[in-house]
Design an enzyme around this catalytic site. Structure first.
Site, mmCIF file in Angstrom:
data_model
loop_
_atom_site.group_PDB
_atom_site.id
_atom_site.type_symbol
_atom_site.label_atom_id
_atom_site.label_comp_id
_atom_site.label_asym_id
_atom_site.label_seq_id
_atom_site.Cartn_x
_atom_site.Cartn_y
_atom_site.Cartn_z
ATOM 1 N N HIS A 63 0.830 -1.211 0.000
ATOM 2 C CA HIS A 63 0.000 0.000 0.000
ATOM 3 C C HIS A 63 0.861 1.255 0.000
ATOM 4 O O HIS A 63 0.461 2.283 -0.530
ATOM 5 C CB HIS A 63 -0.946 -0.014 1.211
ATOM 6 N N ASP A 65 -5.561 6.047 0.830
ATOM 7 C CA ASP A 65 -5.576 4.613 0.529
ATOM 8 C C ASP A 65 -7.005 4.068 0.609
ATOM 9 O O ASP A 65 -7.803 4.496 1.455
ATOM 10 C CB ASP A 65 -4.699 3.860 1.532
#
Ligand code: UDP
Ligand code: UDP
Length: 453
Positions: free
Chosen positions: A20, A120
């Site tokens: 991520h 995210d």
């Protein structure tokens, strides 16, 4: 009347895990080269050492980027054991999600005022309400494939996915149930199911969804997203070369395209029995190999010596043609090394796009999460071979050494994979190069920030 802002200020909010963090880091030079001011909000402390080191490298290499820490209350999630996952990274997503209220004062205090936040995907449901109240545009960065995004956006609305053999999503090809991440099909709640369901639903309120993919690999999926918010394919984002002292001396001594690189990414441990069978298979394949072994999901817990994992006798056989390590290797450097000819991968989306970027054909062994959906994409474009009977990584069946050896020989003996990988590499670089589809999308996005009041 609109005014222009030639130096927009954008904040980035990544989540836990290298898979991520890395795509966010790769965005930074692309944005700074267009005079975008960047603030990176880093959840602190990081779960893995590799995240912490990667952030240190980032802020050393880009001193113009501002760092703000989001201090997490630890230890996590003791209050609600039912929502805990077996996976510490999903649990960390949940901790960051529960800390989102700390963002409001942080975002408001940044100067000059922000033009947008890029968040995210795992944080969408808790961060979008905050950016809405601040009237701040919020783009979600989806760090997997567009095909996986279709599942993410639709999952919350599916009617009993467990009951069907195929998951039907309007406009997309049906997805076999066996490819759906198993925690999503659990009856019990868990951290993955919570974030997947809640964020997939809330993401529809974002200003746009950025995906590290490109048209020639996922054109069909990208066309099928036909409602708001816009899905913006900006990949494959090129790796950044940080200054490193990494020694790849063993690789330097191997012939061109002779080595199979074996890695299951940054957060996937395979069972000890499977580690031994894989060692046996790699030795029996007769190929040269470079293998990064992971025994624990989180790197700071990974302390057992290699020889204790593999055993002395097998370790001796491994050393004849192979190199096995337990430390972090900079994968992008490994994949770009001339000695590397093939990649046995767990099918993390970053790993797959990096292999495509470097024209390396793959043996696909998806372990969990989005990885079967990703493996299918790579198999379809002819750059990888996937033995579906091997199942998920944590299935009780251990894939035997002999079968691994046969598969490695079959895959590495097929020159068509290499030819195709060269073509796909060319397409990927065109998509990202000047005038390519992703290049244009990213420029349009930056221009839109510059034209906003
Ligand atoms: N990576 C690396 N060295 C390692 C393991 C992983 O550089 O020893 C990098 C890899 O290049 C990729 C990221 O970590 O950029 C892992 O992301 P991916 O999506 O492939 O898988 P995940 O680790 O999230 O399962
Ligand atoms: N850490 C580590 N090795 C490193 C970098 C960090 O063990 O090379 C540990 C560090 O001790 C801390 C955690 O990782 O417990 C978080 O690191 P971060 O950089 O976020 O915090 P800092 O070290 O700056 O306080």
């Amino acid at each position: 009347m609109s005014t222009s802002n030639l130096n927009p200020h954008i904040a980035l909010l990544p989540s836990a895990g290298m898979g991520h963090l890395t795509p966010f880091i790769r965005l930074i030079p692309l944005l700074t080269s267009h005079n975008v001011k960047i603030t990176v909000i880093t959840p602190h402390p990081t779960l893995s050492i590799s995240e912490s080191e990667s952030l240190s490298e980032l802020f050393t290499s880009f001193p113009q980027v501002t760092r703000k820490q989001l201090h997490l209350p630890l230890p996590p999630l003791d209050d609600e054991p039912s929502s805990k996952s077996q996976d510490p990274f999903y649990n960390r997503f949940e901790v960051i999600r529960r800390s989102s209220h700390l963002l409001s004062p942080l975002l408001s205090s940044l100067t000059p005022p922000l033009s947008a936040l890029i968040t995210d995907m795992s944080l969408a449901s808790t961060v979008i309400p905050i950016t809405n109240s601040l009237q701040l545009p919020n783009y979600i960065f989806f760090t997997s494939s567009a095909k996986m995004l279709s599942l993410f956006l639709s999952f919350h609305a599916l009617d009993d996915p467990k009951a069907k053999d195929f998951i039907e999503i309007s406009g997309f090809e049906p997805i076999p149930k066996s490819w759906i991440p198993p925690p999503l099909l659990d009856d019990a709640n868990n951290a993955m199911k919570i974030y997947f369901t809640e964020c997939g639903k809330k993401m529809k309120e974002s200003s746009g969804i950025l995906v590290n993919t490109y048209e020639s690999i996922e054109g069909e999926s990208l066309k099928a997203f036909n409602s708001l918010p816009p899905v913006i394919a900006i990949g494959p984002l090129p790796p950044i070369k940080f200054e490193r002292n990494q020694s790849l001396a063993w690789l330097d001594d191997q012939p061109a395209e002779s080595v199979l690189y074996v890695s299951f990414g940054s957060r996937t441990a395979i069972s000890r029995e499977q580690i031994k069978a894989l060692a046996d298979g790699l030795v029996k394949s007769g190929k040269r190999f470079l293998w990064v072994v992971k025994d624990k999901k989180v790197d700071r817990d990974d302390e057992t010596e290699l020889v204790d994992l593999i055993g002395e006798e097998l370790m001796e056989r491994v050393k004849e043609k192979g190199m096995v390590v337990k430390n972090w290797l900079n994968q992008e450097e490994v994949l770009s090394h001339p000695a590397v000819g093939w990649f046995l991968s767990h099918c993390g989306w970053n790993s797959l796009t990096e292999a495509i970027w470097h024209g390396v054909p793959m043996l696909l062994w998806p372990q969990h999460g989005d990885q079967k959906i990703n493996a299918d994409l790579v198999e379809r474009i002819g750059v990888g071979m996937w033995v579906k009977s091997w199942g998920w990584g944590d299935s009780v069946v251990v894939v035997k050494g002999d079968e691994i050896a046969d598969t490695v020989r079959e895959m590495t003996g097929n020159e068509l994979f290499r030819l195709r990988a060269a073509q796909v590499q060319d397409d990927a670089r065109k998509a990202f190069g000047e005038g390519g589809s992703s290049y244009d999308r990213l420029n349009d996005l930056i221009d839109s920030w510059k034209c906003s009041p």
